[in-house]
Design an enzyme around this catalytic site. Structure first.
Site, mmCIF file in Angstrom:
data_model
loop_
_atom_site.group_PDB
_atom_site.id
_atom_site.type_symbol
_atom_site.label_atom_id
_atom_site.label_comp_id
_atom_site.label_asym_id
_atom_site.label_seq_id
_atom_site.Cartn_x
_atom_site.Cartn_y
_atom_site.Cartn_z
ATOM 1 C CG ASP A 150 84.315 35.334 26.427
ATOM 2 O OD1 ASP A 150 84.435 34.626 25.407
ATOM 3 O OD2 ASP A 150 83.760 34.936 27.458
ATOM 4 C CD GLU A 151 85.666 35.048 31.200
ATOM 5 O OE1 GLU A 151 85.433 33.855 30.922
ATOM 6 O OE2 GLU A 151 85.182 35.607 32.196
#
Length: 484
Positions: A150-151
Site C-alpha cells: 500500500d501507499e
C-alpha cells in the site's frame, strides 16, 4: 441481508511497529480477542520480528524484538482458541524500518523517501524474499500471507524508474504490478499453496483490463481498506465489482477500530469506528453473488508509519474493538451486542466507552491504564493548559515586549508562575500513575516514548514560560521568594 460479512472471518490486526505489548499481556489480549468474536489475527511484526543473518539489523534497537520462542507462544495461544494467524510483511511501500538503514539505502526509489523500494534493483527483490521466508518459516501453520504493497509513495520518481518509464507504452501502474507479481511468484515457488493478500489502494485507479493483462489475477487477493465512518458504500461496491470483472472475485475488507482518526489521537471514539463497520455491513449486503468475501481485518494502527508518533494504545482501543466485533457478529450495534460488550469488558457505560470514567466498572486487561490515560488526556487537552499563554495575565503583562524592555510586574509574574506550576504538578502526578501502570504492559522504552510524545510536547511551552519568567526577574534583580 448482511450475512456475507457477518459470516466471514474476522481478523484483529496487531500493529507491532509501535508499543508492542509485553508477551504476557499479548497472550492475554489474544484470549480476549477470541472472547469478543474474532476468528484470527493479522500480525504486522515489522522490527519486532527476530530477523537473523544479514537481516538482523532490521530488529528494533529501542527494545528487544520478540524471541523465536515468544512468537511460537503467540501462535500456540491463538491456536488454542481457534484463531488463524496471517503474517503481514511489507514488500514495496512502508519500508521505512528497512530502508532507514545505511546498508539498504541504495534500495530506495528516491533517497529522501525512506518508505518506497526501488523496483529495479535485484537486491531489493532478494531482500523482500528473504524477509518473507524468515517470517513464514516461523509460521509453518499459516495458510495465508499479507504482502502489504500500500501507499507506494514516490514510485516512478527515481532515476531508474524515469528511464524505464521513458519507453513508450509503459506506465507507473505497470511498474507497480510488475514488482508485486515478481514478489508473489517468488513466494509461490517455495510455497505454492500459500494464499497471498495485498492492500488494494494502488489498484484503485487501474482499469480492470490493466489488472487482467498484468498477470496479477490468481496470484494475490485484494484487501480493500476504508476506515471512514462515512465510507461511500456505492463507490466501494463499484470498486469491488471492478476487481471482480478483472478476475479477482476473492476479496477482503479492512475496517478500523483504532489508529485512523488523527496521527496523534490518544483516545479513540467508539462511535466513529462502529459507524465504519456499519458502512462495511452495507457494502457486504450490496455485493453481487460473484464476489466471495474472504474475511475482514479490523485494523488497529499503532503508528501511521514507522517514523510517526504513537497513537491509541491497545487498552484504550479495546472497548471500540469489542463494540466493532459485536456489531459485525450481530449485524448492527444492537442491545444484545452492547450487552455482550458489557459482559466481556465489564464496562457499564458502553454508549460512551471512549470516555471511561469513575462511573464505569471495567475489568478487562489494561482497563486501569485506559482509565488513567483518559483522565490524563482530558487534563492535557483542557483549554486552560493548551492555551495557557493566551490567558489574561500572560497576554497582558508578560509579552515579548515586556521581556525585551524588562518592564515586567514581579507580582503578576509570580502569579503566572504559581498557576503554571499548579498545572505542571497536576499533570506530573497523573503521569507518574500512568507510568507505573503502563510499565506492567509495555517496555520502559515505550513508556518513555509515549510520555515524550504526548505529554512533554504539550508541557514544553509552560516550561519555557517559567524559564523566561525566572530569567527576566533575575535580570531585574527581583527575589521572587520575597513576593507573597
Amino acid at each position: 441481508m448482511d450475512q456475507p460479512l457477518r459470516s466471514c472471518k474476522k481478523f484483529v490486526h496487531l500493529d507491532l511497529k509501535g508499543a508492542p505489548p509485553r508477551i504476557g499481556y499479548l497472550i492475554e489480549l489474544i484470549q480476549l480477542f477470541a472472547d469478543l468474536g474474532a476468528n484470527g489475527l493479522l500480525i504486522e511484526y515489522e522490527d519486532m520480528f527476530p530477523y537473523e543473518g544479514e537481516l538482523k539489523v532490521l530488529q528494533s534497537t529501542t527494545q528487544p524484538p520478540y524471541s523465536r520462542e515468544e512468537i511460537v507462544s503467540i501462535q500456540d495461544a491463538a491456536s488454542s482458541r481457534g484463531l488463524e494467524i496471517i503474517p503481514l510483511v511489507q514488500t514495496f511501500g512502508h519500508l521505512e524500518f528497512v530502508l532507514k538503514h545505511e546498508a539498504f539505502r541504495d534500495l530506495r526509489e528516491v533517497d529522501y523517501c525512506l518508505g518506497t523500494l526501488n523496483p529495479h534493483r535485484d537486491g531489493g527483490l532478494r531482500l523482500m524474499q528473504e524477509m518473507l521466508q524468515q517470517v513464514m518459516k516461523l509460521h509453518p501453520k499459516s495458510t495465508s500471507l499479507h504482502i502489504g504493497a500500500d501507499e507506494v509513495y514516490m514510485l516512478g520518481h527515481g532515476d531508474e524508474s524515469k528511464q524505464w518509464l521513458g519507453v513508450p507504452g509503459r506506465s507507473v501502474h505497470q511498474l507497480f504490478l510488475s514488482h508485486v507479481i515478481k514478489v508473489a511468484k517468488g513466494i509461490q515457488e517455495s510455497a505454492p499453496n500459500l494464499k497471498l493478500i495485498m492492500w488494494d489502494d494502488m489498484l484503485r485507479s487501474m482499469t480492470p483490463e490493466t489488472i487482467k493483462e498484468s498477470g496479477l489475477v490468481g496470484l494475490v487477493q485484494p484487501m480493500l481498506w476504508d476506515y471512514s465512518p462515512t465510507l461511500d458504500v456505492d463507490n466501494t461496491v463499484m470498486l469491488m465489482e471492478q476487481y471482480k470483472s478483472a478476475g479477482m472475485s476473492q476479496q477482503w475488507a479492512a475496517s478500523s477500530f483504532k489508529g485512523s482518526t488523527t496521527v496523534h489521537t490518544c483516545v479513540p471514539s467508539t462511535q466513529r469506528h462502529v459507524d465504519n463497520h456499519l458502512q462495511w455491513l452495507k457494502v457486504a449486503s450490496s455485493l453481487s453473488a460473484g464476489i466471495v468475501l474472504q474475511g475482514i481485518a479490523l485494523t488497529g494502527w499503532q503508528r501511521y508509519d514507522h517514523l510517526s508518533v504513537l497513537c491509541e494504545l491497545m487498552p484504550l482501543g479495546l472497548p471500540s474493538l469489542a463494540s466493532c466485533l459485536q456489531t459485525l457478529v450481530h449485524g448492527s450495534f444492537t442491545e444484545e451486542a452492547q450487552n455482550k460488550v458489557v459482559e466481556k469488558l465489564g464496562t457499564v457505560d458502553v454508549g460512551d466507552t471512549e470516555r471511561l470514567s469513575s462511573r464505569t466498572s471495567s475489568s478487562f486487561a489494561g482497563a486501569k491504564l485506559a482509565e488513567l490515560i483518559v483522565k490524563l488526556t482530558s487534563l492535557l487537552e483542557s483549554a486552560e493548559l493548551r492555551h495557557f499563554q493566551n490567558n489574561m495575565f500572560v497576554r497582558g503583562w508578560f509579552t515579548p515586549y515586556h521581556m525585551q524592555k524588562k518592564t515586567v510586574s514581579p507580582l503578576i509574574a509570580q502569579q503566572i508562575k504559581t498557576q503554571a506550576r499548579m498545572f505542571l504538578d497536576a499533570v506530573e502526578n497523573q503521569v507518574q500513575e500512568v507510568r507505573g501502570e503502563m510499565r506492567l504492559l509495555y517496555s520502559d522504552s515505550t513508556v518513555q516514548e509515549w510520555v515524550d510524545q504526548h505529554v512533554t510536547s504539550v508541557l514544553e511551552p509552560l516550561h519555557n514560560l517559567l524559564k523566561d519568567i525566572e530569567s527576566v526577574l533575575n535580570e531585574m534583580g527581583v527575589c521572587t521568594e520575597s513576593i507573597s
